[in-house]
Scaffold this active site. Sequence first.
Site, short mmCIF file in Angstrom:
data_model
loop_
_atom_site.label_atom_id
_atom_site.label_comp_id
_atom_site.label_asym_id
_atom_site.label_seq_id
_atom_site.Cartn_x
_atom_site.Cartn_y
_atom_site.Cartn_z
N LYS A 1 26.09 -27.83 -17.86
CA LYS A 1 26.31 -27.79 -19.32
C LYS A 1 27.29 -28.85 -19.78
CE LYS A 1 28.86 -25.15 -16.85
NZ LYS A 1 28.74 -24.04 -15.90
N GLU B 1 17.67 -24.14 -18.60
CA GLU B 1 17.93 -22.71 -18.83
C GLU B 1 19.22 -22.25 -18.15
OE1 GLU B 1 15.93 -20.11 -20.65
OE2 GLU B 1 18.02 -19.53 -20.38
N VAL C 1 23.34 -22.31 -19.58
CA VAL C 1 24.07 -21.35 -20.44
C VAL C 1 23.77 -19.92 -19.97
CG1 VAL C 1 24.41 -20.51 -22.79
CG2 VAL C 1 23.87 -22.91 -22.42
N ILE D 1 20.80 -15.12 -17.50
CA ILE D 1 20.21 -14.60 -18.74
C ILE D 1 19.31 -15.69 -19.35
CG2 ILE D 1 20.67 -13.73 -21.08
CD1 ILE D 1 23.45 -12.90 -20.18
N GLY E 1 32.41 -18.08 -6.06
CA GLY E 1 31.49 -19.14 -6.48
C GLY E 1 31.21 -19.14 -7.98
N ASP F 1 34.39 -24.66 -20.94
CA ASP F 1 33.04 -24.32 -20.49
C ASP F 1 32.30 -23.50 -21.56
OD1 ASP F 1 31.08 -23.94 -18.08
OD2 ASP F 1 31.47 -21.90 -18.78
N LYS G 1 28.91 -24.60 -23.71
CA LYS G 1 27.71 -23.75 -23.77
C LYS G 1 27.39 -23.37 -25.22
CE LYS G 1 28.41 -21.81 -19.16
NZ LYS G 1 29.13 -20.76 -18.41
#
Length: 438
Positions: free
Chosen positions: A111, A135, A138, A142, A193, A207, A211
């Site tokens: 992103k 996909e 973000v 989901i 992670g 971040d 997004k």
Amino acid sequence: MAAFQELEKTKVAIVGLGTVGTGVARLLLDFGDRTARHAGRTLWLEKVVVRNLDKPRGVRLPPGVLTNNLEEVTQNPEIKAVAQLIGGLEPARSIMLQLLESGKDVITANKALLAEHGAELFDRARELGRTIAFEASVAGGIPIITNISQCLSANQILSIHAILNGTSNYILTRMEEDGCAFADAVAEAQRQGYAEADPTMDVDGTDAAQKLAILAHLAFGARINWREIPRQGIQSVDAADLRYARQLGYRIKLLAVAELVDSQLQLYVSPTLVKIGTPLAEVRGAYNAVSVVGDAVGRVFFHGLGAGQMPTASAVVADMIDVVVGRAPITFRTLELWSKRYERLSPPPPEKRPGKFYLRFQVEDRPGVMAELTGVLGQHQISIASVIQQEPASPENNTVPLVIMTHQTTEGAVLSALEKIRHLSCVQGGYVMMRVRP
Ligand code: NAP
Ligand code: HSE
């Protein structure tokens, strides 16, 4: 079940075999029949490019697949799609351009790269007749990009309220539920992670803002420079704030918001008090959630793991399937994302940003202090909804925390009032300011 071994093969590659790349390799190698069923062909993992060939990897690759030479991908015309899963801006940007120029469609989870260089990369992909699918960039697992850009396309989106950074949500949950120290929770998020290579990007709201810029582009058709999105991270959230929020009936979440208010697009990322019992307040750990309101559909709520190996790999492999079967290229061409077709938009200034706010000060424990503070708030037309003031922790201690929750006002009014309050002699040190979800 069909004999998937007999299906045509489409060769694919991965660049970057870290947390996400390893998950993608596992899905392609261990569950080839599953991907073949959805793609109508076998996705054959031909090459995996890494920097360091000697590093131990979390997946067993067939002989000859691992390489540190990108040309084994760019020079191989049989490789059609590449999951580019290295983080940061460079060499991620140059590698993405090389892949596109060598005729590959690219799937990315990066992103930061899209928020910073989306216009250049998408223009180049269009010129070359290639596709970028994103996909996984973000909200991890989901499928929010597909939902906003395709499934909700009959709507004018009115608002997005989202938890988009799994690391921050994990840290806040550990602090609230286990009394974990901030630094220990960050270290654990790294071990799991979830965190970026530099976790500052997670905890300072960068971040989430990157997004949000991507989602707002899809949902509202505006080109937004993510740096202009007002953003505050969770570094200043203290265990005391989590406790006071709870006393007031709230939890603290790092919310990313894009909302049309009086036809103006409000955008911000901020630690926010969210009422206990509402769906966003109950999102725990590395989960993300996106609450979207559309004028036709009403409210829809998405909830799932927003970070971590397999949830993110799930989104990358689904994109890979969409790319090779030809669905993603149609969407990519149709939407013309980050093109000149979309207007640039800057979020409004603080005086035009409405909201309710939580404020915490450390003040002297003497008569008249409350009147001084509330006097300044009153001068700025800020009305008070709740106050918490406790006794000093010990008799020697002559300062006490004072928590104030405001009614609806503007961020500009609060910031001007805080500028004055900061200089009052009864106020010690700084202050904490967070939004409250009405
Ligand atoms: P990571 O664990 O740090 O892995 C990055 C990988 O990139 C490493 O394997 C590294 O190779 C490789 N790499 C770096 N430079 C390279 C180069 N020049 N050529 C080839 N390989 C190179 O990162 P990650 O967590 O998987 O994240 C990857 C991307 O996905 C990032 O953009 C991140 O923001 C995004 N993302 C991550 C998550 C998550 O939960 N982790 C979720 C959604 C999105 P070596 O191993 O050889 O050093
Ligand atoms: N570091 C990111 C997060 C990874 O914690 O949400 C998923 O994009």
